[in-house]
Design a protein around this motif. Structure first.
Motif, PDB file in Angstrom:
ATOM      1  N   PHE A  39     102.863  48.692  13.545  1.00  0.00           N
ATOM      2  CA  PHE A  39     102.240  49.824  14.245  1.00  0.00           C
ATOM      3  C   PHE A  39     101.422  50.689  13.282  1.00  0.00           C
ATOM      4  O   PHE A  39     100.446  51.307  13.671  1.00  0.00           O
ATOM      5  N   TYR A  40     101.892  50.743  12.031  1.00  0.00           N
ATOM      6  CA  TYR A  40     101.431  51.831  11.169  1.00  0.00           C
ATOM      7  C   TYR A  40     100.262  51.436  10.279  1.00  0.00           C
ATOM      8  O   TYR A  40     100.341  51.506   9.063  1.00  0.00           O
ATOM      9  N   ASP A  41      99.152  51.009  10.903  1.00  0.00           N
ATOM     10  CA  ASP A  41      97.908  50.948  10.135  1.00  0.00           C
ATOM     11  C   ASP A  41      97.322  52.370  10.139  1.00  0.00           C
ATOM     12  O   ASP A  41      97.989  53.312  10.586  1.00  0.00           O
ATOM     13  N   SER A 175     114.686  59.479  12.814  1.00  0.00           N
ATOM     14  CA  SER A 175     115.441  58.410  13.480  1.00  0.00           C
ATOM     15  C   SER A 175     114.769  57.052  13.309  1.00  0.00           C
ATOM     16  O   SER A 175     114.909  56.169  14.159  1.00  0.00           O
ATOM     17  N   SER A 176     114.072  56.868  12.197  1.00  0.00           N
ATOM     18  CA  SER A 176     113.511  55.539  11.917  1.00  0.00           C
ATOM     19  C   SER A 176     114.616  54.513  11.752  1.00  0.00           C
ATOM     20  O   SER A 176     114.395  53.319  11.979  1.00  0.00           O
ATOM     21  N   ILE A 177     115.805  54.960  11.371  1.00  0.00           N
ATOM     22  CA  ILE A 177     116.938  54.026  11.258  1.00  0.00           C
ATOM     23  C   ILE A 177     117.178  53.328  12.593  1.00  0.00           C
ATOM     24  O   ILE A 177     117.584  52.158  12.625  1.00  0.00           O
ATOM     25  N   GLY A 178     116.874  54.023  13.690  1.00  0.00           N
ATOM     26  CA  GLY A 178     117.080  53.463  15.026  1.00  0.00           C
ATOM     27  C   GLY A 178     116.091  52.364  15.386  1.00  0.00           C
ATOM     28  O   GLY A 178     116.264  51.669  16.381  1.00  0.00           O
ATOM     29  N   ASN A 179     115.056  52.195  14.578  1.00  0.00           N
ATOM     30  CA  ASN A 179     114.089  51.128  14.844  1.00  0.00           C
ATOM     31  C   ASN A 179     114.520  49.792  14.236  1.00  0.00           C
ATOM     32  O   ASN A 179     113.815  48.799  14.350  1.00  0.00           O
ATOM     33  N   PHE A 180     115.685  49.797  13.582  1.00  0.00           N
ATOM     34  CA  PHE A 180     116.237  48.554  13.029  1.00  0.00           C
ATOM     35  C   PHE A 180     117.376  48.061  13.912  1.00  0.00           C
ATOM     36  O   PHE A 180     118.124  48.870  14.468  1.00  0.00           O
ATOM     37  N   VAL A 225      99.544  58.824  24.882  1.00  0.00           N
ATOM     38  CA  VAL A 225      99.408  58.587  23.442  1.00  0.00           C
ATOM     39  C   VAL A 225     100.334  57.451  22.990  1.00  0.00           C
ATOM     40  O   VAL A 225      99.944  56.600  22.184  1.00  0.00           O
ATOM     41  N   THR A 226     101.550  57.430  23.529  1.00  0.00           N
ATOM     42  CA  THR A 226     102.475  56.358  23.150  1.00  0.00           C
ATOM     43  C   THR A 226     101.949  55.009  23.628  1.00  0.00           C
ATOM     44  O   THR A 226     102.085  53.997  22.935  1.00  0.00           O
ATOM     45  N   ALA A 227     101.327  55.003  24.798  1.00  0.00           N
ATOM     46  CA  ALA A 227     100.716  53.762  25.286  1.00  0.00           C
ATOM     47  C   ALA A 227      99.632  53.302  24.308  1.00  0.00           C
ATOM     48  O   ALA A 227      99.557  52.117  23.952  1.00  0.00           O
ATOM     49  N   ASN A 296     112.485  48.528  19.384  1.00  0.00           N
ATOM     50  CA  ASN A 296     113.696  49.172  19.892  1.00  0.00           C
ATOM     51  C   ASN A 296     113.852  50.504  19.182  1.00  0.00           C
ATOM     52  O   ASN A 296     113.483  50.640  18.014  1.00  0.00           O
ATOM     53  N   SER A 297     114.403  51.471  19.891  1.00  0.00           N
ATOM     54  CA  SER A 297     114.759  52.732  19.260  1.00  0.00           C
ATOM     55  C   SER A 297     116.197  53.035  19.666  1.00  0.00           C
ATOM     56  O   SER A 297     116.454  53.529  20.766  1.00  0.00           O
ATOM     57  N   TYR A 298     117.119  52.680  18.772  1.00  0.00           N
ATOM     58  CA  TYR A 298     118.541  52.869  19.070  1.00  0.00           C
ATOM     59  C   TYR A 298     118.901  54.340  19.039  1.00  0.00           C
ATOM     60  O   TYR A 298     118.378  55.113  18.216  1.00  0.00           O
TER      61      TYR A 298
HETATM   62  N1  TRP Z   1     111.203  56.390  14.929  1.00  0.00           N
HETATM   63  C1  TRP Z   1     110.472  56.714  16.131  1.00  0.00           C
HETATM   64  C2  TRP Z   1     111.390  56.626  17.325  1.00  0.00           C
HETATM   65  O1  TRP Z   1     112.114  55.670  17.458  1.00  0.00           O
HETATM   66  C3  TRP Z   1     109.294  55.793  16.287  1.00  0.00           C
HETATM   67  C4  TRP Z   1     108.549  55.916  17.587  1.00  0.00           C
HETATM   68  C5  TRP Z   1     108.377  56.984  18.343  1.00  0.00           C
HETATM   69  C6  TRP Z   1     107.864  54.919  18.261  1.00  0.00           C
HETATM   70  N2  TRP Z   1     107.620  56.730  19.430  1.00  0.00           N
HETATM   71  C7  TRP Z   1     107.295  55.477  19.407  1.00  0.00           C
HETATM   72  C8  TRP Z   1     107.661  53.611  18.009  1.00  0.00           C
HETATM   73  C9  TRP Z   1     106.578  54.737  20.278  1.00  0.00           C
HETATM   74  C10 TRP Z   1     106.940  52.856  18.895  1.00  0.00           C
HETATM   75  C11 TRP Z   1     106.386  53.409  20.031  1.00  0.00           C
HETATM   76  O2  TRP Z   1     111.412  57.528  18.124  1.00  0.00           O
END
Ligand code: TRP
Length: 336
Positions: A39-41, A175-180, A225-227, A296-298
């Motif tokens: 995602f992060y370019d 909460s980046s830990i939740g992305n694992f 924006v998230t889309a 995923n965002s745990y």
């Molecule tokens: N660490 C963020 C989260 O889980 C990352 C994030 C937020 C994210 N919004 C997003 C990742 C939308 C992908 C799409 O909340």
């Protein structure tokens, strides 16, 4: 200013062509998936920055409130066991906005601070490092443009990055830990532990389980924006790998999976169609309604955070919450 900044760029530990390989593997799987680290370019990092300003995205605001209110209490606990000036390592520093609160708190307690931000987007890293140096004359920065695994490897092994006598605080916020996935989150924290000495600390921001009415809008904002952030993955494949994705053929969706306690982010194909990706020499078939799982965002219970700490060589020293218990900031202490 230059003598206060060192900037190191690392290739990914697994070699240069990982994006191509990961896209090939992910889009050949069932269900299709892509890794969120892509995602992060430059644009993706800016879009994420915009997400943090959205009214629905309570995470950033809540974490910032906790850090604003508790920064001194946090540093009191960090300080408790250590002599000498701390250094501060941050995983996924982005714009470092929230970290300014901690930088300022440190600089009230010690004369200088060595800050080592790690971020996968070197454009964002460079900009924020220059801004920080301008604002804090007593700050020295070693910026690491790398993914977490690569950076932690270098921090554990490279002579000029390894810990010496000085105490270290690692921050891992947002909460980046939740992305694992849970096993990967344990592996990651184990690597963090390897960078640290006994008594060093980790400040871990973790989003808490809560009602779906609050959770899903944070990942499904009205402005879209998230889309855009999610769809930018396809833009990136088009640009870097010669993909022919048409964004209008895909729809962003975020759902809460109760069983797993996680938000799942998807890109859903609106029709059955084929997408060529030139540089991978492949054509990907999408059925109507088929999705690419992008993240995923745990969400955590306090007990899960304690278990994660203990499983990876830490003790959970203290946790701080906002009044509504939406978010947690946790101080982990590296054990023997
Ligand atoms: N660490 C963020 C989260 O889980 C990352 C994030 C937020 C994210 N919004 C997003 C990742 C939308 C992908 C799409 O909340």
């Amino acid at each position: 200013m230059d003598d206060r900044l060192r900037f190191r760029r690392f290739e990914s530990a697994e070699g240069q062509s990982t994006f191509a390989q990961d896209v090939r593997r992910g889009l050949s799987s069932h269900p299709k998936h892509l890794s969120p680290k892509y995602f992060y370019d430059a644009l993706g990092s800016q879009l994420f920055e915009a997400i943090c300003h959205l009214p629905e995205y309570y995470l950033t605001k809540t974490e910032r409130r906790i850090l604003t209110d508790r920064r001194d209490a946090i540093l009191d606990v960090v300080d408790g066991h250590a002599d000498g000036e701390h250094r501060l390592i941050e995983l996924g520093s982005g714009s470092s906005t929230k970290t300014r609160l901690l930088i300022e708190a440190f600089l009230e307690r010690q004369d200088t601070l060595h800050y080592l931000p790690v971020d996968i987007s070197d454009s964002v890293l460079e900009r924020s490092a220059l801004e920080l140096l301008q604002d804090y004359p007593d700050l020295r920065i070693t910026a690491l443009a790398a993914d977490y695994t690569t950076a932690l490897g270098a921090l554990a092994r490279d002579d000029d990055l390894r810990t010496g006598e000085e105490p270290t605080l690692v921050t891992f916020l947002g909460s980046s830990i939740g992305n694992f996935e849970p096993p990967a989150s344990r592996t990651l924290l184990t690597h963090v532990r390897e960078v640290l000495k006994t008594g060093d600390s980790v400040l871990l921001g973790a989003d808490l389980k809560k009602s779906e009415q609050l959770l899903t809008p944070a990942y499904n904002d009205e402005l879209g924006v998230t889309a855009a952030f999610n769809l930018n993955l396809l833009v990136r494949i088009n640009r870097e790998l010669g993909g022919e994705f048409r964004l209008a053929d895909f729809e962003h969706r975020a759902i809460y999976n109760h069983e797993w306690g996680r938000i799942e982010m998807r890109l859903i194909s609106r029709r059955t169609h084929d997408v060529p990706i030139r540089e991978l020499d492949m054509t990907v078939r999408f059925e109507r309604g088929e999705y690419i799982h992008t993240e995923n965002s745990y969400k955590f219970d306090p007990e899960q955070i304690r278990d994660l700490a203990v499983a990876t060589g830490f003790g959970l020293k203290r946790s701080w919450f906002d009044e509504q218990q939406h978010f947690s900031v946790n101080l982990l202490c590296a054990g023997d």
